[in-house]
Write a protein that holds these residues in place. Structure first.
Motif, PDB file in Angstrom:
ATOM      1  N   THR A   1      15.411  -5.341   6.320  1.00 51.51           N
ATOM      2  CA  THR A   1      15.828  -5.098   4.944  1.00 51.51           C
ATOM      3  C   THR A   1      14.943  -4.032   4.313  1.00 51.51           C
ATOM      4  N   VAL A   2      15.573  -3.063   3.721  1.00 53.94           N
ATOM      5  CA  VAL A   2      14.832  -2.024   3.005  1.00 53.94           C
ATOM      6  C   VAL A   2      15.374  -1.948   1.586  1.00 53.94           C
ATOM      7  N   VAL A   3      14.473  -2.075   0.630  1.00 52.88           N
ATOM      8  CA  VAL A   3      14.838  -1.890  -0.768  1.00 52.88           C
ATOM      9  C   VAL A   3      14.039  -0.706  -1.285  1.00 52.88           C
TER      10      VAL A   3
ATOM     11  N   GLY B   1      14.075  -8.911  10.454  1.00 54.30           N
ATOM     12  CA  GLY B   1      13.062  -9.732   9.799  1.00 54.30           C
ATOM     13  C   GLY B   1      12.082  -8.915   8.987  1.00 54.30           C
ATOM     14  N   GLY B   2      12.047  -7.637   9.272  1.00 55.52           N
ATOM     15  CA  GLY B   2      11.167  -6.747   8.514  1.00 55.52           C
ATOM     16  C   GLY B   2      11.679  -6.544   7.102  1.00 55.52           C
ATOM     17  N   GLN B   3      10.748  -6.538   6.160  1.00 51.93           N
ATOM     18  CA  GLN B   3      11.124  -6.380   4.759  1.00 51.93           C
ATOM     19  C   GLN B   3      10.337  -5.216   4.184  1.00 51.93           C
ATOM     20  N   VAL B   4      11.053  -4.233   3.725  1.00 50.57           N
ATOM     21  CA  VAL B   4      10.388  -3.065   3.146  1.00 50.57           C
ATOM     22  C   VAL B   4      10.867  -2.898   1.720  1.00 50.57           C
ATOM     23  N   LYS B   5       9.917  -2.898   0.819  1.00 57.94           N
ATOM     24  CA  LYS B   5      10.228  -2.612  -0.583  1.00 57.94           C
ATOM     25  C   LYS B   5       9.419  -1.385  -0.930  1.00 57.94           C
ATOM     26  N   ALA B   6       9.972  -0.247  -0.641  1.00 56.31           N
ATOM     27  CA  ALA B   6       9.172   0.956  -0.790  1.00 56.31           C
ATOM     28  C   ALA B   6      10.062   2.190  -0.824  1.00 56.31           C
ATOM     29  N   THR B   7       9.526   3.232  -1.384  1.00 54.35           N
ATOM     30  CA  THR B   7      10.193   4.514  -1.241  1.00 54.35           C
ATOM     31  C   THR B   7       9.758   5.075   0.104  1.00 54.35           C
ATOM     32  N   VAL B   8      10.725   5.529   0.848  1.00 57.20           N
ATOM     33  CA  VAL B   8      10.450   5.945   2.218  1.00 57.20           C
ATOM     34  C   VAL B   8      10.758   7.423   2.405  1.00 57.20           C
TER      35      VAL B   8
ATOM     36  N   ALA C   1       0.823  -1.203   0.000  1.00 58.15           N
ATOM     37  CA  ALA C   1       0.000   0.000   0.000  1.00 58.15           C
ATOM     38  C   ALA C   1       0.856   1.253   0.000  1.00 58.15           C
ATOM     39  N   THR C   2       0.211   2.332  -0.317  1.00 55.05           N
ATOM     40  CA  THR C   2       0.830   3.622  -0.066  1.00 55.05           C
ATOM     41  C   THR C   2       0.431   4.001   1.362  1.00 55.05           C
TER      42      THR C   2
ATOM     43  N   SER D   1       6.229  -7.446   6.180  1.00 56.29           N
ATOM     44  CA  SER D   1       6.670  -6.933   4.888  1.00 56.29           C
ATOM     45  C   SER D   1       5.773  -5.798   4.414  1.00 56.29           C
ATOM     46  N   VAL D   2       6.416  -4.834   3.806  1.00 57.38           N
ATOM     47  CA  VAL D   2       5.699  -3.674   3.272  1.00 57.38           C
ATOM     48  C   VAL D   2       6.187  -3.410   1.861  1.00 57.38           C
ATOM     49  N   GLN D   3       5.237  -3.221   0.980  1.00 59.66           N
ATOM     50  CA  GLN D   3       5.578  -2.835  -0.390  1.00 59.66           C
ATOM     51  C   GLN D   3       4.789  -1.620  -0.773  1.00 59.66           C
ATOM     52  N   GLY D   4       5.393  -0.726  -1.473  1.00 63.75           N
ATOM     53  CA  GLY D   4       4.665   0.457  -1.915  1.00 63.75           C
ATOM     54  C   GLY D   4       5.431   1.704  -1.558  1.00 63.75           C
ATOM     55  N   SER D   5       4.830   2.516  -0.714  1.00 61.61           N
ATOM     56  CA  SER D   5       5.529   3.717  -0.279  1.00 61.61           C
ATOM     57  C   SER D   5       5.158   4.029   1.166  1.00 61.61           C
ATOM     58  N   LEU D   6       6.122   4.618   1.834  1.00 61.70           N
ATOM     59  CA  LEU D   6       5.916   5.003   3.232  1.00 61.70           C
ATOM     60  C   LEU D   6       6.189   6.489   3.377  1.00 61.70           C
ATOM     61  N   GLN D   7       5.180   7.215   3.792  1.00 65.66           N
ATOM     62  CA  GLN D   7       5.382   8.632   4.085  1.00 65.66           C
ATOM     63  C   GLN D   7       5.079   8.832   5.553  1.00 65.66           C
TER      64      GLN D   7
END
Lengths: 104, 322
Positions: B95-97, B78-85, B50-51, B62-68
């Motif tokens: 892990t943040v990608v 263990g946390g996985q973030v695939k997002a623009t932060v 989600a955004t 896990s989070v995918q999308g964007s984090l504002q």
């Protein structure tokens, strides 16, 4: 304790699906389709179609309910919509407007 | 609300928009968008695509999308973030990608992995932390800038830093190459000097030697001097280049050198063809260097006439045989 609780200040616009019971204290608009029960608390506001085994309503509900087991309207419930369930309980004080179909 | 009230159970999936003014704990799944005035907790079993807009986020799932985020991001191990932060502070242990803008502070702990560009005022990396991406460390002077402008600024800054870094690297490489070029002549020059010094005496002796050329005894006298050219083949690489380098210099001093310079090259083959100078003959005599010394410059200078030289050698060889 893997229940889903929608807190009082939470608004969900969309679809809730799953296998856990859902307790709604906040606002849900859209659709709820579960393999477990739905509880709409006094503070809960739901504008949705619900498809679950069982529904317990204490809050405000607008929409259609299809429950394979039972639907219960508590005294504080205010409901507008259609109920389709083999067992239906409506408590004294509950407010209901709509159709009931028990022929499931 | 201090304690977590709202939670999305492990078996629950929400597709759509979730908004609220309290903490939200996700053990299940949310797809769509989330906007909270409080903190989003994504538990290890939780999955959010989600955004997300929130005050803060604590991510063990896990989070995918964007984090504002207006305040802080915590990515647990263990946390996985695939997002623009975009956040004010961030502590990454998982892990943040994605690109991360942390306005004040970004910390990557020993377990933390970050793959993406970073823009922050303070970057803290623990021993063992992994970071791959561009880093732009901004001062706090652009703190009052609005969100979008800041993002643009950081983008511009990162591109500028990219440009400056490339410029810096090119400068570094040019500096390196210049130091190389500065180093190489310094290596070349000293080696050039002694050889020119060694050749110059040869050229100095050349007129004297050419005067003696007519005498057949001359090779005999020059025979002990012959070992002198032998060290030259032992250092073969500088010799030809130096010979070439010194040739023009010789040309300025003596005109005869220039005329004879190309001559020695075909000489041996010519000689071998004529049968006058058989290399094996020289080998028998232990004169293995015969060829090389025939080529050597001093001989060019000593013998202006090829025939003369050959005659001298054959005479010498025959005298040795006898």
């Amino acid at each position: 304790m893997a229940n889903t609780i929608i807190g009082t200040s939470i608004t969900i616009d969309g679809e809730i699906t799953g296998t856990d019971p859902v307790i709604v204290q906040g606002t849900v608009k859209g659709r709820i389709a579960l393999e477990d029960n739905v509880y709409i608390d006094e503070s809960g506001v739901v504008e949705a179609d619900i498809q679950t085994p069982s529904v317990e309503i204490s809050g405000q509900f607008t929409g259609d309910v299809t429950a394979s087991e039972r639907v219960e309207l508590k005294p504080e419930a205010r409901m507008s919509g259609n109920i389709r369930s083999p067992r239906i309980l409506i408590a004294d004080g509950a407010n209901f407007k709509g159709h009931i179909d028990m022929d499931v | 609300m201090a304690d977590i009230v709202t939670q999305i159970g492990e078996g629950t999936r929400i597709a759509g928009h979730v908004a609220g003014e309290e903490d939200l704990s996700v053990l299940g799944a949310i797809e769509g968008s989330v906007s909270l005035t409080e903190v989003l907790y994504v538990e290890p079993s939780g999955r959010v695509e989600a955004t997300v807009e929130a005050r803060g986020a604590v991510i063990a799932g896990s989070v995918q999308g964007s984090l504002q985020l207006s305040e802080s991001l915590v990515v647990d191990p263990g946390g996985q973030v695939k997002a623009t932060v975009q956040t004010t502070t961030a502590i990454i242990s998982g892990t943040v990608v994605g690109d991360v803008v942390a306005r004040e502070r970004l910390e990557i702990t020993a377990e933390g992995r970050l793959l993406g560009d970073v823009s922050t005022a303070r970057l803290i990396m623990a021993d063992g932390a992994t970071l791959k991406g561009r880093v732009a460390m901004a001062g706090l002077e652009d703190e009052p800038m609005p969100e979008g402008a800041r993002a643009e600024a950081t983008e511009a800054r990162s591109s500028r830093s990219r440009a400056t870094s490339s410029r810096a690297s090119s400068r570094a490489s040019s500096r390196r190459s210049s130091s190389y070029s500065r180093a190489t002549p310094s290596i070349a020059r000293p080696s050039a000097r002694p050889t020119t010094a060694s050749t110059s005496p040869v050229t100095a002796t050349a007129p004297a030697a050419s005067a003696v050329t007519s005498a057949p005894a001359r090779p005999a006298t020059s025979a002990p001097a012959r070992p002198a050219p032998t060290p030259r083949p032992s250092a073969p690489s500088p010799a030809p280049s130096l010979a070439r380098a010194t040739a023009p210099r010789g040309a300025t001093t003596t005109t005869t050198v220039v005329v004879e310079e190309p001559a020695p090259e075909p000489e041996p083959s010519q000689a071998a063809a004529s049968g006058l100078l058989d290399p094996e003959e020289f080998a028998d005599l232990g004169w293995n260097k015969g060829r090389s010394y025939l080529k050597s410059e001093d001989l060019n200078l000593e013998y202006s006439n090829l025939n003369e030289m050959i005659a001298a050698y054959t005479a010498h060889v025959s005298s040795l045989k006898a």
